[in-house]
Design an enzyme around this catalytic site. Sequence first.
Site, mmCIF file in Angstrom:
data_model
loop_
_atom_site.group_PDB
_atom_site.id
_atom_site.type_symbol
_atom_site.label_atom_id
_atom_site.label_comp_id
_atom_site.label_asym_id
_atom_site.label_seq_id
_atom_site.Cartn_x
_atom_site.Cartn_y
_atom_site.Cartn_z
ATOM 1 N N ASP A 196 0.837 -1.206 0.000
ATOM 2 C CA ASP A 196 0.000 0.000 0.000
ATOM 3 C C ASP A 196 0.871 1.255 0.000
ATOM 4 O O ASP A 196 0.568 2.237 0.665
ATOM 5 C CB ASP A 196 -0.936 -0.015 1.209
ATOM 6 C CG ASP A 196 -2.075 1.004 1.085
ATOM 7 O OD1 ASP A 196 -2.413 1.392 -0.057
ATOM 8 O OD2 ASP A 196 -2.622 1.419 2.119
ATOM 9 N N PRO A 200 1.893 8.216 -1.483
ATOM 10 C CA PRO A 200 2.420 9.429 -0.841
ATOM 11 C C PRO A 200 1.915 9.639 0.593
ATOM 12 O O PRO A 200 2.641 10.179 1.421
ATOM 13 C CB PRO A 200 1.959 10.551 -1.767
ATOM 14 C CG PRO A 200 1.858 9.903 -3.107
ATOM 15 C CD PRO A 200 1.350 8.503 -2.831
ATOM 16 N N ASN A 226 1.585 7.436 2.792
ATOM 17 C CA ASN A 226 2.259 6.487 3.675
ATOM 18 C C ASN A 226 3.773 6.686 3.706
ATOM 19 O O ASN A 226 4.515 5.781 4.085
ATOM 20 C CB ASN A 226 1.926 5.046 3.274
ATOM 21 C CG ASN A 226 0.485 4.702 3.533
ATOM 22 O OD1 ASN A 226 -0.196 5.362 4.305
ATOM 23 N ND2 ASN A 226 -0.001 3.667 2.889
ATOM 24 N N ASP A 262 2.715 2.694 7.806
ATOM 25 C CA ASP A 262 1.392 2.107 7.564
ATOM 26 C C ASP A 262 1.519 0.739 6.921
ATOM 27 O O ASP A 262 1.416 0.571 5.714
ATOM 28 C CB ASP A 262 0.494 3.011 6.719
ATOM 29 C CG ASP A 262 -0.950 2.506 6.703
ATOM 30 O OD1 ASP A 262 -1.213 1.400 7.224
ATOM 31 O OD2 ASP A 262 -1.815 3.205 6.163
#
Length: 112
Positions: free
Chosen positions: A71, A74, A76, A89
């Site tokens: 995932d 930007p 994260n 994350d």
Amino acid sequence: MAGLSYTNVMPVLAVPPEAAPPYYVMPWVEGRTLAALVADGPPPPARALEVLRGMASALVELHREGLVHRDLKPENVLLAEGGQVIVFDFGLAKRSRAEDAELTKRGQVLGT
């Protein structure tokens, strides 16, 4: 993720085993996301290169540990006040195994 310590990877301090809903604990780091940086317009080329190097370094270390973020976006990527680039994350992270033909099934929607 708990126990890993790399320069460009946000450490996970704890994962309560019976928590509902599930969550993980990370340190507080002052800064802003890559999404916030690019919302102000393109960064100078030298800064963009620094960010890309930090992200690549984080991914190399995660992959060496057999982990796939799944995932990366930007929102994260944290740009700490001191300039450090930190990937975080890991809610969709997955441990990869050599016997896995595919980490995610085709057509499967994950993340945001």
